[in-house]
Design an enzyme around this catalytic site. Structure first.
Site, PDB file in Angstrom:
ATOM      1  N   TYR A   1      -4.144  -2.265  -9.982  1.00 50.17           N
ATOM      2  CA  TYR A   1      -3.965  -2.167  -8.530  1.00 50.17           C
ATOM      3  C   TYR A   1      -2.986  -3.238  -8.019  1.00 50.17           C
ATOM      4  CZ  TYR A   1      -5.004  -2.462  -3.572  1.00 50.17           C
ATOM      5  OH  TYR A   1      -4.873  -2.519  -2.213  1.00 50.17           O
TER       6      TYR A   1
ATOM      7  N   SER B   1       0.791  -1.235   0.000  1.00 47.65           N
ATOM      8  CA  SER B   1       0.000   0.000   0.000  1.00 47.65           C
ATOM      9  C   SER B   1       0.823   1.284   0.000  1.00 47.65           C
ATOM     10  CB  SER B   1      -0.955   0.023   1.194  1.00 47.65           C
ATOM     11  OG  SER B   1      -2.064  -0.777   0.899  1.00 47.65           O
TER      12      SER B   1
ATOM     13  N   VAL C   1       1.103  -3.672   3.787  1.00 48.97           N
ATOM     14  CA  VAL C   1       1.111  -4.981   4.460  1.00 48.97           C
ATOM     15  C   VAL C   1       2.354  -5.818   4.145  1.00 48.97           C
ATOM     16  CG1 VAL C   1      -1.382  -5.176   4.843  1.00 48.97           C
ATOM     17  CG2 VAL C   1      -0.388  -6.070   2.721  1.00 48.97           C
TER      18      VAL C   1
HETATM   19  N1  GLN Z   1      -2.377  -5.465  -1.770  1.00 46.28           N
HETATM   20  C1  GLN Z   1      -2.899  -5.287  -0.459  1.00 46.28           C
HETATM   21  C2  GLN Z   1      -4.400  -5.490  -0.451  1.00 46.28           C
HETATM   22  O1  GLN Z   1      -5.013  -5.163  -1.416  1.00 46.28           O
HETATM   23  C3  GLN Z   1      -2.546  -3.921   0.003  1.00 46.28           C
HETATM   24  C4  GLN Z   1      -3.060  -3.612   1.369  1.00 46.28           C
HETATM   25  C5  GLN Z   1      -2.074  -2.912   2.240  1.00 46.28           C
HETATM   26  O2  GLN Z   1      -0.873  -2.884   2.016  1.00 46.28           O
HETATM   27  N2  GLN Z   1      -2.587  -2.359   3.319  1.00 46.28           N
HETATM   28  O3  GLN Z   1      -4.977  -5.987   0.449  1.00 46.28           O
END
Ligand code: GLN
Length: 303
Positions: A187, A63, A257
Site C-alpha cells: 500500500y 490515493s 493527499v
Molecule cells: N498514503 C495516504 C494515507 O494512507 C493516502 C491517503 C490519500 O491520499 N487520501 O493516508
C-alpha cells in the site's frame, strides 16, 4: 474547443487560492512540498493534449493510486474482488476506522484506505510480485516504468499508525489473508508512485475510452469494468466530499493527499489538476476549484 486557452484561463482563475489549505502534515515527506504550485493538464481520447502551470512537476500520487490498485484487482479477480469490499460511499474521512467495527471488517469501498488495504491484500495473493504488476500496468498506460519516491514510502511507513490500525483491525475479522507488513508495504509503495498532471491525464485514458488505452489501443479492463470504476470514482473517489463533487463537478474524480485530482469525462478526455494545499476532507483546494471552473467553462459533465 481550444483546450489550451481553457486550461490557461482556469489556471489564471484559481491563482488566488493557490497556496491555501494545508499540506498533508501527517506524512512528514509530504509536509515539505512547497504549496505555491498549481498544474493542470488534459488528454483527449483522440490524442489531443493541453497543459498549463506546473503541469510537468512531479508529485506523490497518493490515493490516486487506488484507481490503479482497483484496476489490477479487477483484472486479477473480476467480480470476486467484491466479496470483501463494498461499493457504497463511506461518508467518513478516508482513514476512518469507525464503520469497520459495525460492518465486520468489510470496507465500504476500494477508495478509502481500508478498502485499498483489502485490495492490496488480494493483489498479494494474486501476484507473485505485485510491485511488478503495478509497474507493468504503468508501462501499458504510459509507455514508461513508474517512478516511486522512496522517501515518501519510508515516511509513510514510520508515521502510518492509522493504516497499521486499519490493517490489523480488518485482519482481526479474517478479511485480510496476508501478513500485515506485506499489505502495508504494498500500500505504501503504490501511494509513493510519482507522476505529474500531464502523465496522469494520459495514464487514465482507458477510463474515458471504454477500457481501451487511447494511445496504444490496448484493452486494460472490460467496458463494463471501466464503467464501474468511473461509477465508484463519482460516488467514492473524493471521500466524504464525493456528494459535493458530484453536485459541483459532476465527473468521476479521484483525489490524493499529494494534492492531485484526476477527473474522467467519459468518451472525451481525462483531466488532472494538482496543487499541494488540502481542505479538511483531504482534497486539494485549488485542484478542486479548477475542476469546477473547467466544467462551468466547458459544460463537460456527465449530467
Ligand atoms: N498514503 C495516504 C494515507 O494512507 C493516502 C491517503 C490519500 O491520499 N487520501 O493516508
Amino acid at each position: 474547443m481550444n483546450w489550451q486557452s481553457i486550461l490557461q484561463a482556469v489556471a489564471a482563475d484559481v491563482a488566488p487560492v493557490v497556496g491555501g489549505g494545508r499540506v498533508a502534515n501527517y506524512i512528514p515527506a509530504l509536509a515539505r512540498v512547497p504549496m505555491q504550485q498549481f498544474g493542470i493538464a488534459l488528454a483527449t481520447v483522440d490524442g489531443e493534449q493541453a497543459a498549463a502551470g506546473d503541469s510537468h512537476t512531479p508529485f506523490s500520487i497518493q490515493s490516486v493510486s487506488k484507481v490503479l490498485g482497483l484496476t489490477l484487482g479487477l483484472q486479477a479477480l473480476g467480480p470476486a474482488l467484491w466479496d470483501r469490499i463494498g461499493r457504497e460511499p463511506s461518508g467518513n474521512p478516508f482513514n476512518s476506522l469507525v464503520q469497520l467495527e459495525r460492518e465486520e471488517g468489510k470496507p465500504r469501498n476500494p477508495f478509502i484506505n481500508a478498502g485499498a488495504l483489502c485490495v492490496a491484500d488480494r493483489l498479494l495473493s494474486a501476484h507473485e510480485d505485485p510491485t511488478k504488476a503495478f509497474n507493468d500496468l504503468g508501462c501499458s498506460l504510459l509507455g514508461e516504468v513508474l517512478a516511486f519516491d522512496a522517501e515518501v514510502e519510508r515516511s509513510e511507513r514510520t508515521s502510518g499508525f492509522r493504516n497499521a490500525a486499519l490493517a490489523n483491525f480488518i485482519k482481526s475479522f479474517g478479511q485480510i489473508d496476508n501478513d500485515i507488513d506485506a499489505v502495508l508495504g504494498l500500500y505504501y509503495r503504490q501511494c509513493s508512485i510519482v507522476s505529474h498532471c500531464a502523465g496522469l491525464a494520459r495514464a487514465f485514458g482507458y477510463l474515458a475510452n471504454g477500457g481501451v488505452q487511447p494511445e496504444t489501443g490496448q484493452r486494460i479492463v472490460s467496458r463494463e469494468q471501466a464503467r464501474r470504476i468511473n461509477s465508484l470514482m463519482l460516488t467514492c473517489g473524493t471521500y466524504d466530499a464525493a456528494g459535493e463533487f458530484a453536485f459541483k463537478v459532476g465527473l468521476p474524480c479521484k483525489s490524493g493527499v499529494g494534492g492531485a485530482i484526476v477527473a474522467v469525462v467519459p468518451g472525451r478526455m481525462v483531466l488532472c489538476a494538482w496543487s499541494p494545499g488540502l481542505d479538511e476532507t483531504g482534497n486539494s483546494v485549488a485542484a478542486r476549484l479548477a475542476m469546477e471552473l473547467f466544467v462551468s467553462r466547458t459544460g463537460l459533465s456527465v449530467f
